[in-house]
Scaffold this motif. Structure first.
Motif, PDB file in Angstrom:
ATOM      1  N   CYS A   1      97.454  44.592 -42.035  1.00  0.00           N
ATOM      2  CA  CYS A   1      96.816  43.548 -41.231  1.00  0.00           C
ATOM      3  C   CYS A   1      95.388  43.958 -40.892  1.00  0.00           C
ATOM      4  N   GLU A   2      94.477  43.010 -40.995  1.00  0.00           N
ATOM      5  CA  GLU A   2      93.117  43.182 -40.483  1.00  0.00           C
ATOM      6  C   GLU A   2      92.734  41.895 -39.769  1.00  0.00           C
ATOM      7  N   SER A   3      92.152  42.032 -38.583  1.00  0.00           N
ATOM      8  CA  SER A   3      91.748  40.855 -37.817  1.00  0.00           C
ATOM      9  C   SER A   3      90.336  41.050 -37.276  1.00  0.00           C
ATOM     10  N   VAL A   4      89.636  39.928 -37.095  1.00  0.00           N
ATOM     11  CA  VAL A   4      88.253  39.942 -36.615  1.00  0.00           C
ATOM     12  C   VAL A   4      88.107  38.904 -35.521  1.00  0.00           C
ATOM     13  N   PHE A   5      87.494  39.306 -34.408  1.00  0.00           N
ATOM     14  CA  PHE A   5      87.108  38.379 -33.352  1.00  0.00           C
ATOM     15  C   PHE A   5      85.593  38.223 -33.412  1.00  0.00           C
ATOM     16  N   PHE A   6      85.128  36.984 -33.456  1.00  0.00           N
ATOM     17  CA  PHE A   6      83.697  36.717 -33.575  1.00  0.00           C
ATOM     18  C   PHE A   6      83.122  36.473 -32.183  1.00  0.00           C
ATOM     19  N   GLY A   7      82.584  37.545 -31.582  1.00  0.00           N
ATOM     20  CA  GLY A   7      82.021  37.464 -30.247  1.00  0.00           C
ATOM     21  C   GLY A   7      83.033  37.808 -29.175  1.00  0.00           C
ATOM     22  N   ARG A   8      82.517  38.104 -27.991  1.00  0.00           N
ATOM     23  CA  ARG A   8      83.361  38.437 -26.842  1.00  0.00           C
ATOM     24  C   ARG A   8      83.652  37.157 -26.079  1.00  0.00           C
ATOM     25  N   SER A   9      84.837  36.606 -26.324  1.00  0.00           N
ATOM     26  CA  SER A   9      85.161  35.298 -25.765  1.00  0.00           C
ATOM     27  C   SER A   9      85.159  35.299 -24.242  1.00  0.00           C
ATOM     28  N   ALA A  10      85.528  36.433 -23.613  1.00  0.00           N
ATOM     29  CA  ALA A  10      85.558  36.496 -22.153  1.00  0.00           C
ATOM     30  C   ALA A  10      84.169  36.368 -21.550  1.00  0.00           C
ATOM     31  N   MET A  11      83.135  36.670 -22.360  1.00  0.00           N
ATOM     32  CA  MET A  11      81.756  36.557 -21.889  1.00  0.00           C
ATOM     33  C   MET A  11      81.077  35.307 -22.425  1.00  0.00           C
ATOM     34  N   GLY A  12      81.843  34.450 -23.101  1.00  0.00           N
ATOM     35  CA  GLY A  12      81.261  33.231 -23.638  1.00  0.00           C
ATOM     36  C   GLY A  12      80.331  33.464 -24.804  1.00  0.00           C
ATOM     37  N   GLU A  13      80.490  34.588 -25.474  1.00  0.00           N
ATOM     38  CA  GLU A  13      79.576  34.934 -26.568  1.00  0.00           C
ATOM     39  C   GLU A  13      80.110  34.413 -27.897  1.00  0.00           C
ATOM     40  N   SER A  14      79.220  33.925 -28.728  1.00  0.00           N
ATOM     41  CA  SER A  14      79.541  33.604 -30.112  1.00  0.00           C
ATOM     42  C   SER A  14      78.562  34.365 -31.003  1.00  0.00           C
ATOM     43  N   VAL A  15      78.933  34.538 -32.252  1.00  0.00           N
ATOM     44  CA  VAL A  15      78.079  35.295 -33.174  1.00  0.00           C
ATOM     45  C   VAL A  15      77.095  34.319 -33.806  1.00  0.00           C
ATOM     46  N   GLN A  16      75.975  34.128 -33.117  1.00  0.00           N
ATOM     47  CA  GLN A  16      74.950  33.223 -33.616  1.00  0.00           C
ATOM     48  C   GLN A  16      74.281  33.764 -34.876  1.00  0.00           C
ATOM     49  N   ARG A  17      74.247  35.079 -34.987  1.00  0.00           N
ATOM     50  CA  ARG A  17      73.628  35.698 -36.161  1.00  0.00           C
ATOM     51  C   ARG A  17      74.321  37.018 -36.412  1.00  0.00           C
ATOM     52  N   GLY A  18      74.564  37.320 -37.678  1.00  0.00           N
ATOM     53  CA  GLY A  18      75.222  38.579 -38.020  1.00  0.00           C
ATOM     54  C   GLY A  18      75.646  38.580 -39.469  1.00  0.00           C
ATOM     55  N   ALA A  19      76.530  39.523 -39.820  1.00  0.00           N
ATOM     56  CA  ALA A  19      76.999  39.615 -41.198  1.00  0.00           C
ATOM     57  C   ALA A  19      78.376  40.266 -41.222  1.00  0.00           C
ATOM     58  N   LEU A  20      79.232  39.734 -42.081  1.00  0.00           N
ATOM     59  CA  LEU A  20      80.550  40.319 -42.311  1.00  0.00           C
ATOM     60  C   LEU A  20      80.808  40.303 -43.802  1.00  0.00           C
ATOM     61  N   ARG A  21      81.139  41.495 -44.335  1.00  0.00           N
ATOM     62  CA  ARG A  21      81.656  41.556 -45.694  1.00  0.00           C
ATOM     63  C   ARG A  21      82.971  42.315 -45.640  1.00  0.00           C
ATOM     64  N   ASP A  22      84.026  41.660 -46.090  1.00  0.00           N
ATOM     65  CA  ASP A  22      85.369  42.236 -46.040  1.00  0.00           C
ATOM     66  C   ASP A  22      85.926  42.252 -47.462  1.00  0.00           C
ATOM     67  N   ARG A  23      86.176  43.435 -47.990  1.00  0.00           N
ATOM     68  CA  ARG A  23      86.589  43.590 -49.389  1.00  0.00           C
ATOM     69  C   ARG A  23      87.975  44.227 -49.441  1.00  0.00           C
ATOM     70  N   TRP A  24      88.936  43.574 -50.117  1.00  0.00           N
ATOM     71  CA  TRP A  24      90.302  44.068 -50.287  1.00  0.00           C
ATOM     72  C   TRP A  24      90.576  44.291 -51.773  1.00  0.00           C
ATOM     73  N   ARG A  25      91.191  45.447 -52.074  1.00  0.00           N
ATOM     74  CA  ARG A  25      91.654  45.722 -53.432  1.00  0.00           C
ATOM     75  C   ARG A  25      93.026  46.398 -53.317  1.00  0.00           C
ATOM     76  N   ILE A  26      94.062  45.761 -53.875  1.00  0.00           N
ATOM     77  CA  ILE A  26      95.418  46.304 -53.808  1.00  0.00           C
ATOM     78  C   ILE A  26      95.951  46.449 -55.232  1.00  0.00           C
ATOM     79  N   ARG A  27      96.469  47.627 -55.535  1.00  0.00           N
ATOM     80  CA  ARG A  27      97.017  47.911 -56.859  1.00  0.00           C
ATOM     81  C   ARG A  27      98.443  48.419 -56.730  1.00  0.00           C
ATOM     82  N   ARG A  28      99.266  48.018 -57.680  1.00  0.00           N
ATOM     83  CA  ARG A  28     100.625  48.558 -57.787  1.00  0.00           C
ATOM     84  C   ARG A  28     100.765  49.225 -59.153  1.00  0.00           C
ATOM     85  N   GLU A  29     101.112  50.504 -59.130  1.00  0.00           N
ATOM     86  CA  GLU A  29     101.199  51.292 -60.363  1.00  0.00           C
ATOM     87  C   GLU A  29      99.906  51.203 -61.159  1.00  0.00           C
TER      88      GLU A  29
END
Length: 284
Positions: free
Chosen positions: A151-179
């Motif tokens: 499992c991987e999860s991402v929260f965009f901004g601190r919701s308790a502070m009313g923040e949203s990610v107006q600008r930023g970057a996310l790159r999430d790369r998954w590679r799964i191999r069997r045998e």
């Protein structure tokens, strides 16, 4: 609330030697009826602790003593399970990704699960502050009969502070191999006005939190309907949940404009998929 624009720069504004770098390498093995920690390597400000368990499974909790990561910081995690071993690996707390002055925050995770072994990789969420730049890679190598819940999860901004990610970057790369055979490959890339992008109906429909859960091994078809039933649960009302069996994997996606609602559903979902309560750090 949002950070003022800071362009991504090819040359870092701070020298590399003031940035944090380190990680944890773990190796587990079956010794009699128990799974034991065989090797542990810690570097930088990263540590691992091992709560007492009362079954055959070993539990590891990863700790970032720095309290978060900023642009230019790098962390590497390696988990290696020997034949027949069982382990669950989580984090002490959510990983805070602070605003960057230009460089990416890098997290590289490699999981290796040998024959007959079972791993639950269930870190708590990464919280992107406005202006953060996260580059995260997850690589998994599975034996033919190895089992995995990841499992991987991402929260965009601190919701308790009313923040949203107006600008930023996310790159999430998954590679799964069997045998050695690639069975799952995915790259997610969000850059620039992330809140605006997530507001589009075809992308996030206003989501402030997202999670992906993958399951390998076992009766995937038998698990599918109970997972889908969560979507109709009253607790899941604020969370959009979809699941399907794809390329030898059960793939579950979650999106929500309410980060805490997504977390509550995720706790229930992971408990169902792992067959056990999540580590206590998830509730403290």
């Amino acid at each position: 609330m949002y950070a003022p624009p800071v362009p991504a720069a090819s040359d870092p504004l701070l020298p590399a030697y003031v940035r944090a770098a380190g990680g944890v390498a773990l190796r587990f093995g079956r010794v009699g009826a128990q799974t034991l920690r065989l090797d542990l390597s810690e570097s930088g400000g990263y540590r691992a602790r091992f709560p007492t368990t009362f079954d055959a499974t070993s539990e590891a909790v990863l700790i970032n003593t720095g309290g978060g990561m900023a642009g230019g910081d790098a962390m590497g995690v390696t988990v290696d399970l020997g034949p027949g071993s069982e382990a669950i690996v989580t984090t002490q707390a959510a990983e805070k990704i602070y605003r960057s002055q230009g460089a990416d925050t890098r997290i590289e995770t490699r999981l290796t699960v040998a024959s007959g072994a079972a791993l639950a990789w269930v870190p708590q969420e990464s919280i992107l502050f406005s202006g953060a730049r996260l580059n995260r890679h997850l690589t998994v190598d599975l034996a033919a009969d190895a089992r995995l819940v990841a499992c991987e999860s991402v929260f965009f901004g601190r919701s308790a502070m009313g923040e949203s990610v107006q600008r930023g970057a996310l790159r999430d790369r998954w590679r799964i191999r069997r045998e050695g055979r690639l069975i799952f490959a995915e790259d997610v890339r969000l850059e620039g006005a992330i809140a605006q992008t997530l507001g589009r109906s075809a992308i996030g429909a206003g989501a402030r939190a997202a999670a992906t859960v993958l399951v390998a091994g076992g009766d995937l078809a038998g698990r599918l309907e109970p997972v889908r039933a969560l979507a109709g649960d009253s607790q899941a009302g604020a969370v959009e949940l979809g699941a399907g069996v794809v390329s030898e994997l059960l793939v579950v996606r979650l999106l929500s404009p309410d980060a805490q609602a997504l977390r509550r559903v995720l706790v229930t979902l992971l408990g169902h998929l792992t067959g056990r309560a999540l580590p206590r750090t998830w509730s403290t």
